[in-house]
Motif scaffolding. Structure first.
Motif, PDB file in Angstrom:
ATOM      1  N   MET A  16      20.810  -1.048  29.410  1.00  0.00           N
ATOM      2  CA  MET A  16      21.188  -1.754  28.182  1.00  0.00           C
ATOM      3  C   MET A  16      20.032  -2.566  27.602  1.00  0.00           C
ATOM      4  O   MET A  16      20.193  -3.292  26.625  1.00  0.00           O
ATOM      5  CB  MET A  16      22.362  -2.698  28.458  1.00  0.00           C
ATOM      6  CG  MET A  16      23.671  -1.959  28.708  1.00  0.00           C
ATOM      7  SD  MET A  16      24.944  -3.102  29.287  1.00  0.00           S
ATOM      8  CE  MET A  16      25.217  -4.091  27.792  1.00  0.00           C
ATOM      9  N   LYS A  17      18.875  -2.478  28.278  1.00  0.00           N
ATOM     10  CA  LYS A  17      17.685  -3.209  27.810  1.00  0.00           C
ATOM     11  C   LYS A  17      17.919  -4.718  27.776  1.00  0.00           C
ATOM     12  O   LYS A  17      17.353  -5.429  26.948  1.00  0.00           O
ATOM     13  CB  LYS A  17      17.230  -2.722  26.426  1.00  0.00           C
ATOM     14  CG  LYS A  17      16.899  -1.250  26.410  1.00  0.00           C
ATOM     15  CD  LYS A  17      15.878  -0.933  25.358  1.00  0.00           C
ATOM     16  CE  LYS A  17      15.591   0.577  25.404  1.00  0.00           C
ATOM     17  NZ  LYS A  17      14.652   1.019  24.386  1.00  0.00           N
ATOM     18  N   VAL A  18      18.826  -5.201  28.658  1.00  0.00           N
ATOM     19  CA  VAL A  18      18.960  -6.639  28.797  1.00  0.00           C
ATOM     20  C   VAL A  18      17.720  -7.129  29.538  1.00  0.00           C
ATOM     21  O   VAL A  18      17.300  -6.547  30.526  1.00  0.00           O
ATOM     22  CB  VAL A  18      20.228  -7.008  29.594  1.00  0.00           C
ATOM     23  CG1 VAL A  18      20.222  -8.480  29.959  1.00  0.00           C
ATOM     24  CG2 VAL A  18      21.468  -6.663  28.778  1.00  0.00           C
ATOM     25  N   GLU A  19      17.135  -8.171  29.014  1.00  0.00           N
ATOM     26  CA  GLU A  19      15.924  -8.681  29.636  1.00  0.00           C
ATOM     27  C   GLU A  19      16.228  -9.953  30.413  1.00  0.00           C
ATOM     28  O   GLU A  19      17.014 -10.777  29.978  1.00  0.00           O
ATOM     29  CB  GLU A  19      14.892  -9.007  28.556  1.00  0.00           C
ATOM     30  CG  GLU A  19      14.399  -7.774  27.831  1.00  0.00           C
ATOM     31  CD  GLU A  19      13.770  -8.144  26.510  1.00  0.00           C
ATOM     32  OE1 GLU A  19      13.176  -9.241  26.430  1.00  0.00           O
ATOM     33  OE2 GLU A  19      13.906  -7.361  25.547  1.00  0.00           O
ATOM     34  N   LEU A  20      15.560 -10.061  31.577  1.00  0.00           N
ATOM     35  CA  LEU A  20      15.750 -11.262  32.385  1.00  0.00           C
ATOM     36  C   LEU A  20      15.062 -12.450  31.718  1.00  0.00           C
ATOM     37  O   LEU A  20      15.557 -13.572  31.746  1.00  0.00           O
ATOM     38  CB  LEU A  20      15.163 -11.032  33.786  1.00  0.00           C
ATOM     39  CG  LEU A  20      15.386 -12.178  34.752  1.00  0.00           C
ATOM     40  CD1 LEU A  20      16.866 -12.367  35.029  1.00  0.00           C
ATOM     41  CD2 LEU A  20      14.625 -11.953  36.030  1.00  0.00           C
ATOM     42  N   ALA A 105      23.450  -7.071  23.116  1.00  0.00           N
ATOM     43  CA  ALA A 105      22.702  -6.283  22.125  1.00  0.00           C
ATOM     44  C   ALA A 105      21.213  -6.246  22.441  1.00  0.00           C
ATOM     45  O   ALA A 105      20.431  -5.693  21.672  1.00  0.00           O
ATOM     46  CB  ALA A 105      22.928  -6.854  20.728  1.00  0.00           C
ATOM     47  N   GLY A 106      20.809  -6.856  23.553  1.00  0.00           N
ATOM     48  CA  GLY A 106      19.395  -6.835  23.918  1.00  0.00           C
ATOM     49  C   GLY A 106      18.532  -7.714  23.043  1.00  0.00           C
ATOM     50  O   GLY A 106      17.324  -7.527  22.942  1.00  0.00           O
ATOM     51  N   LYS A 107      19.149  -8.697  22.406  1.00  0.00           N
ATOM     52  CA  LYS A 107      18.404  -9.548  21.487  1.00  0.00           C
ATOM     53  C   LYS A 107      18.190 -10.954  22.038  1.00  0.00           C
ATOM     54  O   LYS A 107      17.704 -11.834  21.329  1.00  0.00           O
ATOM     55  CB  LYS A 107      19.119  -9.607  20.129  1.00  0.00           C
ATOM     56  CG  LYS A 107      19.064  -8.277  19.396  1.00  0.00           C
ATOM     57  CD  LYS A 107      19.551  -8.366  17.962  1.00  0.00           C
ATOM     58  CE  LYS A 107      19.311  -7.058  17.234  1.00  0.00           C
ATOM     59  NZ  LYS A 107      17.890  -6.752  16.959  1.00  0.00           N
ATOM     60  N   LEU A 258      14.285  -1.768  18.296  1.00  0.00           N
ATOM     61  CA  LEU A 258      13.503  -3.002  18.231  1.00  0.00           C
ATOM     62  C   LEU A 258      14.071  -4.067  19.159  1.00  0.00           C
ATOM     63  O   LEU A 258      13.368  -4.912  19.684  1.00  0.00           O
ATOM     64  CB  LEU A 258      13.543  -3.535  16.803  1.00  0.00           C
ATOM     65  CG  LEU A 258      12.206  -3.668  16.089  1.00  0.00           C
ATOM     66  CD1 LEU A 258      12.436  -4.013  14.647  1.00  0.00           C
ATOM     67  CD2 LEU A 258      11.301  -4.672  16.773  1.00  0.00           C
ATOM     68  N   ALA A 259      15.356  -4.018  19.314  1.00  0.00           N
ATOM     69  CA  ALA A 259      16.038  -5.087  20.046  1.00  0.00           C
ATOM     70  C   ALA A 259      15.416  -5.297  21.421  1.00  0.00           C
ATOM     71  O   ALA A 259      15.087  -4.338  22.100  1.00  0.00           O
ATOM     72  CB  ALA A 259      17.517  -4.756  20.177  1.00  0.00           C
TER      73      ALA A 259
HETATM   74 CA   LIG Z   1      15.004  -7.308  23.617  1.00  0.00          CA
END
Ligand SMILES: [Ca+2]
Ligand SMILES: [Ca+2]
Ligand SMILES: [Ca+2]
Ligand SMILES: [Ca+2]
Lengths: 259, 259, 259, 259
Positions: A16-20, A105-107, A258-259
């Motif tokens: 999900m491109k969740v970033e730590l 949303a990975g934002k 981009l997110a």
């Molecule tokens: Ca991101």
């Protein structure tokens, strides 16, 4: 099996491109300024929202349509001006469900989200505390704490809060996250979503959509109601659903990447 | 004679520059995304609009001016934020009468209009269904279904709905279609038109202006009222009238030609 | 002496840079389109404004604060969306007092003003007529005609209407005529001025500020009230005062000269 | 010791970059035009705000939720259109607490602030006077003068007014002073802050946030209430707190330095 579960969760977060987020985030002055804006914004939102419940309760002792309009306008227009005032500093989330939606949303990175949610929860507590300090005991009731209408099922209350939160997050993504939306006026439709959610939800669940709004007055007044956890779980589900839907279905591929 | 009629209709459609559209439209991903936005937007509109009727009915059992204000704000502000949130994806029609107006103005092909109207009608049904699932039977009444005040004539109800829809479509064309209008704030005046139409029309016809809003709760609750067809015909006439008038009288020749 | 008076008036008009306009104006298609927009806009304004008085009168038979809110929102938000929708075509006056203000500020010729005022008055009559056709006799009362509260003096009513109109015209000049104002959102504050004027004025004079709004329902229902002329004179004075003040004191010299 | 105190105050003012201003300011035509805008804007604000209290008092003799909504909308929407209309001329303060906040943030000189506050106070007095002249004695009560609910402590009233003013000033800085804010729509969230402050504060303190609004009707009607000074001190503290906080914590260093 615990290890296996953790590996699966990390894989999913990665997918999900969740970033730590990086821990140096917590040393940045700008991050703390943003956290401060979330704290003050949520404090004022809870003070005003709960305050409208207490104030109108002095005038009309039971809930009436006129009182409903006052409470709905107080919560919704407060989101318009508080999100408008803090938007440039912190994004103007003022609600853990909104922050969760941005993570999904990975934002927003997990670390920054934790900082935000902590600020919002403390803001909610202090908002309720200030309201308590301003109002005599005979008038303050449960400080506008949420509770579920005893005539509806828990599952109905859960679905109601889930949909109301879905509305809020869907609108935030459509008018503020999506660059094709009507950016400059965004705080107005977002606040109007909160107005209308209240006009529909107050007689059923109180219309929270925001765990910080539910938790603050509950802990200060001790009135956790019969189903306090619902005010965390249902907004969480609704926010996740709306955010994932908007990101994977409606955001333009380029912007989603981009997110 | 049937053939003759068909030839006449096609000639008329051709004269009005109504386009059939190409079937490849239905294979475009963007078209289905737009249909999805119309489905979700109309679902949420019907959930919130009908929800406000049900919710305020719990507080004030008969219609009062205070309840009218709540219902009017719920429907109108919902149009502001839902049309604002879906505008960039689908144009934010959320109403078969609006889609019809765009067809009449030559700004939407018949094929795409069919896709939109279908999505709106299904959205309306699911909006009413979700509301049913959230609310106990003792409270939900007819889920906010429309019915004509028994003290007024059918012709008066028809004229009322026609004028209220005329107002909505005239405003949409003036602030959003006409490029000289105040484009960036457009969802606000459009939503306000729905607020005011309700403040005037609710005691007479319920103030529909939108067949999807009328049909959804009627089919789910079974309460079609005495004159359900009126909620299709009168908005249809009003939308056609306003659209044709704006296109042929007020749109700048250059822009009308572009259509 | 009549000749003398006429010479004096012409001199004054000349000093104020009021322009007569050229008769070829009346042959321009654009002028007639603008007059048409004023006719339709005022028709819809009077239909909706008077309609809200009639509709809420069915619910709360006497005036209440809740009914006042409904009536104020109906008139004011209608100005937002109708002035917004006709602004690019005709300027969105929809009110003879507004047109007079533009004449006094030298921003509208007398000939065009006559065309506008005629359109507005006919629009007001047809708005009241359509409302009559939509509503049963038992419900329609005086179609929302204005009348002065019998407990206040005529001079008080005159001053009230004068000040309420002053507010409206002052706001129009500040947000829409003055190029330094917040142009793009202008229809919103202008509509809000009409909302608030109603919240203050309805219990005293009905809050007209607009002779076309007063005249239409009066002629259709025959209820001219005790002091109908007041609804022409007081808005006229208030508009002249606000327009002259804004032009000579607040407009930047360069812009005033442009007028 | 008096000298010592003065030296300390001057040092502090210097540290805060408060500017005295130059006396030639008072000879500038633009300054007097700005003062005139503050006078007229505050006059109309007090006329309309107090007027809504008087007008709704005729309809609902005690305070009700419906009346609260009317009063809150009247005050708040009036700020939207009056600040919008005078913003380009004077900044649209219309409130000594707002002017104080600008002084504290180093964005207004003391001399100009004195001119503004004087204009606002006289505007408030004339607003109340005009309201008196429009309304019969039997209806006008105390002209909407503020008073503290006898059931709450003075300290609670003080904290309430302080927080309500904090909300207003925080929003003004976030949406209008901070260049990153949503500048073009600023009068809307600022007006909404005044709406919501009233929805919360009216049953406790009347919700002033503005000494000119409190002083005008008090001096004209003679109803200074039990704690008139509170309406000067609490907004003063709240404005100072919000302004200093926003300037030192949230304004970008570059912009704060510019001040
Ligand atoms: Ca991101
Ligand atoms: Ca076409
Ligand atoms: Ca001229
Ligand atoms: Ca400075």
């Amino acid at each position: 099996p615990a290890l296996h579960t953790m590996v699966k969760m990390v894989t999913m977060l990665n997918f999900m491109k969740v970033e730590l987020g990086e821990t140096k985030t917590l040393r940045s002055k700008e991050q703390w300024r943003a956290a401060g804006a979330e704290f003050i914004g949520t404090l004022l939102f809870v003070f005003l929202g709960c305050g409208s419940v207490v104030a109108t309760g002095i005038l009309d002792s039971k809930m009436t349509a006129a009182r409903l309009v006052a409470i709905a306008l107080a919560h919704g227009l407060a989101i318009t001006f508080l999100a408008g005032a803090t938007g440039a500093i912190s994004g103007g989330h003022l609600n853990p469900a909104v922050t969760l939606a941005f993570v999904v949303a990975g934002k927003e990175s997990l670390l920054r989200a934790g900082l935000y949610v902590g600020s919002q929860i403390f803001g909610g507590i202090f908002g309720a505390l200030f309201l308590k300090w301003c109002t005599p005991e005979s008038m303050r009731g449960t400080l506008g704490s949420h509770d579920v209408n005893p005539l509806i099922y828990g599952s109905q209350a859960f679905l109601m809060e889930l949909i109301l939160t879905f509305v809020l997050i869907f609108v935030i993504f459509g008018v503020a996250v999506d660059r094709r939306g009507p950016g400059v006026i965004a705080p107005i439709p977002i606040g109007f979503a909160v107005v209308v959610d209240h006009l529909v939800g107050v007689p059923f669940t109180g219309a929270s959509m925001n765990p910080a709004r539910s938790f603050g007055p509950a802990i200060v007044s001790g009135a956790f109601g019969t189903q306090h956890l619902l005010y965390w779980a249902a907004p969480g589900f609704g926010a996740t659903l709306a955010s994932a839907l908007y990101r994977y279905v409606f955001l333009e591929p380029a912007e989603a990447a981009l997110a």
